[in-house]
Design a protein around this motif. Sequence first.
Motif, PDB file in Angstrom:
ATOM      1  N   THR A 296      14.583 -81.649 -26.419  1.00 50.53           N
ATOM      2  CA  THR A 296      16.003 -81.664 -26.748  1.00 50.53           C
ATOM      3  C   THR A 296      16.339 -82.925 -27.533  1.00 50.53           C
ATOM      4  O   THR A 296      17.024 -82.861 -28.547  1.00 50.53           O
ATOM      5  CB  THR A 296      16.860 -81.600 -25.456  1.00 50.53           C
ATOM      6  OG1 THR A 296      16.470 -80.451 -24.715  1.00 50.53           O
ATOM      7  CG2 THR A 296      18.330 -81.538 -25.777  1.00 50.53           C
ATOM      8  N   VAL A 297      15.815 -84.056 -27.086  1.00 52.55           N
ATOM      9  CA  VAL A 297      16.074 -85.323 -27.785  1.00 52.55           C
ATOM     10  C   VAL A 297      15.465 -85.287 -29.184  1.00 52.55           C
ATOM     11  O   VAL A 297      16.118 -85.673 -30.163  1.00 52.55           O
ATOM     12  CB  VAL A 297      15.534 -86.520 -26.974  1.00 52.55           C
ATOM     13  CG1 VAL A 297      15.628 -87.808 -27.778  1.00 52.55           C
ATOM     14  CG2 VAL A 297      16.268 -86.650 -25.660  1.00 52.55           C
ATOM     15  N   CYS A 298      14.239 -84.804 -29.299  1.00 53.27           N
ATOM     16  CA  CYS A 298      13.588 -84.722 -30.619  1.00 53.27           C
ATOM     17  C   CYS A 298      14.368 -83.821 -31.562  1.00 53.27           C
ATOM     18  O   CYS A 298      14.572 -84.154 -32.735  1.00 53.27           O
ATOM     19  CB  CYS A 298      12.151 -84.226 -30.481  1.00 53.27           C
ATOM     20  SG  CYS A 298      11.051 -85.411 -29.706  1.00 53.27           S
ATOM     21  N   HIS A 299      14.805 -82.675 -31.049  1.00 52.17           N
ATOM     22  CA  HIS A 299      15.569 -81.752 -31.896  1.00 52.17           C
ATOM     23  C   HIS A 299      16.925 -82.346 -32.291  1.00 52.17           C
ATOM     24  O   HIS A 299      17.368 -82.177 -33.435  1.00 52.17           O
ATOM     25  CB  HIS A 299      15.744 -80.397 -31.206  1.00 52.17           C
ATOM     26  CG  HIS A 299      14.492 -79.588 -31.189  1.00 52.17           C
ATOM     27  ND1 HIS A 299      13.907 -79.075 -32.329  1.00 52.17           N
ATOM     28  CD2 HIS A 299      13.693 -79.206 -30.170  1.00 52.17           C
ATOM     29  CE1 HIS A 299      12.808 -78.412 -32.013  1.00 52.17           C
ATOM     30  NE2 HIS A 299      12.642 -78.490 -30.708  1.00 52.17           N
ATOM     31  N   GLU A 300      17.561 -83.054 -31.381  1.00 49.43           N
ATOM     32  CA  GLU A 300      18.829 -83.723 -31.710  1.00 49.43           C
ATOM     33  C   GLU A 300      18.606 -84.793 -32.774  1.00 49.43           C
ATOM     34  O   GLU A 300      19.415 -84.929 -33.703  1.00 49.43           O
ATOM     35  CB  GLU A 300      19.448 -84.342 -30.455  1.00 49.43           C
ATOM     36  CG  GLU A 300      20.039 -83.330 -29.506  1.00 49.43           C
ATOM     37  CD  GLU A 300      20.482 -83.941 -28.180  1.00 49.43           C
ATOM     38  OE1 GLU A 300      20.360 -85.172 -27.987  1.00 49.43           O
ATOM     39  OE2 GLU A 300      20.948 -83.163 -27.325  1.00 49.43           O
ATOM     40  N   GLN A 301      17.529 -85.548 -32.644  1.00 48.49           N
ATOM     41  CA  GLN A 301      17.211 -86.559 -33.653  1.00 48.49           C
ATOM     42  C   GLN A 301      16.958 -85.891 -35.002  1.00 48.49           C
ATOM     43  O   GLN A 301      17.454 -86.359 -36.028  1.00 48.49           O
ATOM     44  CB  GLN A 301      15.987 -87.371 -33.237  1.00 48.49           C
ATOM     45  CG  GLN A 301      16.228 -88.319 -32.113  1.00 48.49           C
ATOM     46  CD  GLN A 301      14.958 -89.043 -31.696  1.00 48.49           C
ATOM     47  OE1 GLN A 301      13.848 -88.528 -31.829  1.00 48.49           O
ATOM     48  NE2 GLN A 301      15.122 -90.250 -31.174  1.00 48.49           N
TER      49      GLN A 301
END
Length: 149
Positions: free
Chosen positions: A5-10
Amino acid sequence: MTDFTVCHEQNHKITELSNVFLYLIRERSMCDTECARNLFFEYVSRVREHMEKVDAQICGHLIQTQDRDMTNTANRFLAGSQEIKRIFATYVRDWSDERRRELRIGDHDAFVRDTNQVFGLVMDRIQRETEHLYPLVRKLEQPRPASVA
């Protein structure tokens, strides 16, 4: 567990900043605005943060596996990452003063050309992460079925 989720948000935020900045800089007068400077330095910060996270958490996770293909893929990404970081650092140094948070654009056409190339390189990297790295980590983290004795 890797937090995708964090990677996709970044990835989403970097893509958004890239698209807006590339649109904004087509007009020379917009390059000298506070808005353009803020976008530029936020983009720089987010790209660096993302690359460090992917290198440490995702590639680091894959390198520790016993799977040769996963380890080789992670090593290729890490090698590519070093080259992208070098190119990115040169680009940032050539076109800005980070300490003063200023853009230094003497040749607008060259700036736009270099920006398109470097931002394109980052976007290609993000796409390759999504298509090649993330699926490997998901595969690695899937629960394995119990073996039948």
